[in-house]
Design a protein around this motif. Structure first.
Motif, PDB file in Angstrom:
ATOM      1  N   ASP A   2       0.726  -1.216   0.160  1.00 14.56           N
ATOM      2  CA  ASP A   2      -0.070  -0.127  -0.076  1.00 14.56           C
ATOM      3  C   ASP A   2       0.936   1.225  -0.017  1.00 14.56           C
ATOM      4  OD1 ASP A   2      -1.802  -2.162   0.304  1.00 14.56           O
ATOM      5  OD2 ASP A   2      -2.740  -1.249   2.151  1.00 14.56           O
ATOM      6  N   VAL A   3       1.715   1.546  -0.730  1.00 22.84           N
ATOM      7  CA  VAL A   3       2.522   2.748  -1.023  1.00 22.84           C
ATOM      8  C   VAL A   3       1.885   3.535  -2.027  1.00 22.84           C
ATOM      9  CG1 VAL A   3       4.888   3.604  -1.554  1.00 22.84           C
ATOM     10  CG2 VAL A   3       4.732   1.654  -0.449  1.00 22.84           C
ATOM     11  N   GLN A   4       0.910   3.991  -1.557  1.00 21.85           N
ATOM     12  CA  GLN A   4      -0.146   4.884  -2.215  1.00 21.85           C
ATOM     13  C   GLN A   4      -0.168   6.193  -2.038  1.00 21.85           C
ATOM     14  OE1 GLN A   4      -3.196   1.597  -1.366  1.00 21.85           O
ATOM     15  NE2 GLN A   4      -4.123   2.461  -2.937  1.00 21.85           N
ATOM     16  N   ASN A   5      -0.783   7.238  -2.685  1.00 21.02           N
ATOM     17  CA  ASN A   5      -0.708   8.536  -2.434  1.00 21.02           C
ATOM     18  C   ASN A   5      -1.467   9.159  -1.106  1.00 21.02           C
ATOM     19  OD1 ASN A   5       0.737   9.872  -4.660  1.00 21.02           O
ATOM     20  ND2 ASN A   5      -0.901   9.153  -5.991  1.00 21.02           N
ATOM     21  N   ASP A   6      -2.580   8.419  -0.934  1.00 20.81           N
ATOM     22  CA  ASP A   6      -3.638   8.517   0.301  1.00 20.81           C
ATOM     23  C   ASP A   6      -2.932   8.162   1.609  1.00 20.81           C
ATOM     24  OD1 ASP A   6      -5.505  10.026  -0.718  1.00 20.81           O
ATOM     25  OD2 ASP A   6      -7.079   8.227  -0.729  1.00 20.81           O
ATOM     26  N   PHE A   7      -1.779   7.503   1.469  1.00 16.92           N
ATOM     27  CA  PHE A   7      -1.117   6.913   2.763  1.00 16.92           C
ATOM     28  C   PHE A   7       0.297   7.726   2.981  1.00 16.92           C
ATOM     29  CE2 PHE A   7      -3.335   2.763   1.876  1.00 16.92           C
ATOM     30  CZ  PHE A   7      -4.521   3.130   2.848  1.00 16.92           C
ATOM     31  N   ILE A   8       0.628   8.427   2.108  1.00 12.02           N
ATOM     32  CA  ILE A   8       1.853   9.125   2.006  1.00 12.02           C
ATOM     33  C   ILE A   8       1.526  10.798   2.552  1.00 12.02           C
ATOM     34  CG2 ILE A   8       3.760  10.301   0.822  1.00 12.02           C
ATOM     35  CD1 ILE A   8       3.841   7.202   0.636  1.00 12.02           C
ATOM     36  N   GLU A   9       2.349  11.495   3.133  1.00  7.65           N
ATOM     37  CA  GLU A   9       2.167  12.568   3.688  1.00  7.65           C
ATOM     38  C   GLU A   9       1.476  13.513   2.690  1.00  7.65           C
ATOM     39  OE1 GLU A   9       6.424  11.533   5.602  1.00  7.65           O
ATOM     40  OE2 GLU A   9       5.177  11.217   3.402  1.00  7.65           O
ATOM     41  N   GLY A  10       0.503  14.023   3.227  1.00  7.69           N
ATOM     42  CA  GLY A  10      -0.537  15.068   2.414  1.00  7.69           C
ATOM     43  C   GLY A  10      -1.755  14.253   1.974  1.00  7.69           C
ATOM     44  N   GLY A  11      -1.639  13.079   1.878  1.00  9.92           N
ATOM     45  CA  GLY A  11      -3.005  12.107   1.592  1.00  9.92           C
ATOM     46  C   GLY A  11      -3.985  12.021   2.481  1.00  9.92           C
ATOM     47  N   ALA A  12      -4.906  11.512   2.106  1.00 11.12           N
ATOM     48  CA  ALA A  12      -6.530  11.358   3.240  1.00 11.12           C
ATOM     49  C   ALA A  12      -5.957  10.698   4.463  1.00 11.12           C
ATOM     50  CB  ALA A  12      -7.403  10.642   2.266  1.00 11.12           C
ATOM     51  N   LEU A  13      -5.083   9.544   4.459  1.00 12.66           N
ATOM     52  CA  LEU A  13      -4.624   8.986   5.672  1.00 12.66           C
ATOM     53  C   LEU A  13      -3.305   8.967   5.737  1.00 12.66           C
ATOM     54  CD1 LEU A  13      -7.172   6.195   6.077  1.00 12.66           C
ATOM     55  CD2 LEU A  13      -6.795   8.088   7.496  1.00 12.66           C
ATOM     56  N   GLY A  14      -2.647  10.148   5.378  1.00 16.89           N
ATOM     57  CA  GLY A  14      -1.044  10.243   5.488  1.00 16.89           C
ATOM     58  C   GLY A  14      -0.354   9.953   6.586  1.00 16.89           C
ATOM     59  N   VAL A  15       0.867   8.676   6.374  1.00 10.98           N
ATOM     60  CA  VAL A  15       1.417   8.347   7.442  1.00 10.98           C
ATOM     61  C   VAL A  15       2.814   9.005   7.451  1.00 10.98           C
ATOM     62  CG1 VAL A  15       2.668   6.397   8.142  1.00 10.98           C
ATOM     63  CG2 VAL A  15       0.545   6.044   7.477  1.00 10.98           C
ATOM     64  N   GLU A  16       3.333   9.452   8.371  1.00  9.58           N
ATOM     65  CA  GLU A  16       4.739  10.295   8.761  1.00  9.58           C
ATOM     66  C   GLU A  16       5.749   9.313   8.342  1.00  9.58           C
ATOM     67  OE1 GLU A  16       7.531  12.562  11.869  1.00  9.58           O
ATOM     68  OE2 GLU A  16       5.389  12.273  12.241  1.00  9.58           O
ATOM     69  N   GLY A  17       6.671   9.469   7.354  1.00 13.21           N
ATOM     70  CA  GLY A  17       7.629   8.731   6.913  1.00 13.21           C
ATOM     71  C   GLY A  17       7.177   7.926   5.828  1.00 13.21           C
ATOM     72  N   GLY A  18       6.227   8.176   5.304  1.00 14.16           N
ATOM     73  CA  GLY A  18       5.585   7.395   3.958  1.00 14.16           C
ATOM     74  C   GLY A  18       6.572   7.751   2.870  1.00 14.16           C
ATOM     75  N   THR A  19       6.918   8.873   2.604  1.00 14.18           N
ATOM     76  CA  THR A  19       7.731   9.224   1.487  1.00 14.18           C
ATOM     77  C   THR A  19       9.020   8.726   1.530  1.00 14.18           C
ATOM     78  OG1 THR A  19       6.583  11.233   0.879  1.00 14.18           O
ATOM     79  CG2 THR A  19       8.481  11.005  -0.059  1.00 14.18           C
ATOM     80  N   ALA A  20       9.609   8.565   2.591  1.00 14.43           N
ATOM     81  CA  ALA A  20      10.983   7.905   2.900  1.00 14.43           C
ATOM     82  C   ALA A  20      10.810   6.400   2.500  1.00 14.43           C
ATOM     83  CB  ALA A  20      11.370   8.213   4.424  1.00 14.43           C
TER      84      ALA A  20
END
Length: 197
Positions: free
Chosen positions: A9-27
């Protein structure tokens, strides 16, 4: 013996700025891409999952369309099929992915095992057909879909390694608990620098 990498699930909504963004997702997205550029030969198969929820539906109560989500079993709308939020993050190298899995189509789904491959089969069938005995897991989020996918892989008899520097969770507390649970269940905890053929 064959080894697979699960990218969860490396998806836009789970990355910082997404609907459910996770801190560190872009990294995490960058780290997975680096792993694939340096050690793609370590894996016989790379399998990536995506939430792919139905539009205009609660998806079996997964979306809190009325009232507040509890962030355990109900969530804000995210990863709706065909939208930007459901797409892989731009920092994730997708040309190294062999199989794409969609999950949560009309119902709650956390584990990659609950999804369907593009060919219409299950991940369990895919791994069995290709003699996959070992699975490394990276992606989002540690305390939900990574956890569920790893537990299912262990239950289905795979030797599982969690790549701890290539995961990120919703909260530090529940992520630590998930990692401890996975280790207790038999998963090995490794870092990406230990991944090699």
């Amino acid at each position: 013996m064959a080894r697979a990498l699960f990218i969860i699930d490396v998806q836009n909504d789970f990355i910082e700025g997404g609907a459910l963004g996770v801190e560190g997702g872009t990294a995490v997205a960058n780290g997975i891409s680096k792993l694939l550029s340096e050690h793609r030969e370590a894996y016989d198969y790379v399998i990536a999952s995506r939430d792919w929820h139905d539009p205009e539906s609660s998806n079996g109560g997964h979306f809190a369309l009325e009232g507040e989500p509890d962030y355990r079993s109900s969530w804000p709308v995210h990863c709706v099929a065909g939208t930007w939020g459901a797409e892989y993050h731009d920092e994730l190298t997708t040309n190294a992915i062999d199989h794409h899995v969609r999950k949560g189509q009309g119902e709650p789904a956390y584990s990659i095992y609950e999804g369907t491959t593009e060919e219409g089969g299950t991940v369990h069938e895919l791994l069995d057909a290709n003699g996959v005995t070992d699975v490394d897991i990276a992606g989002l989020a540690t305390d939900h879909c990574v956890r569920a996918s790893a537990l299912d892989a262990i239950e289905h008899g795979r030797h599982v390694r969690i790549i701890t520097d290539l995961i990120a969770g919703v909260s530090p507390e529940t992520s630590r608990a998930a990692i401890a649970e996975l280790a207790h269940a038999g998963a090995d905890l490794v870092t990406s620098d230990l991944v090699e053929r």
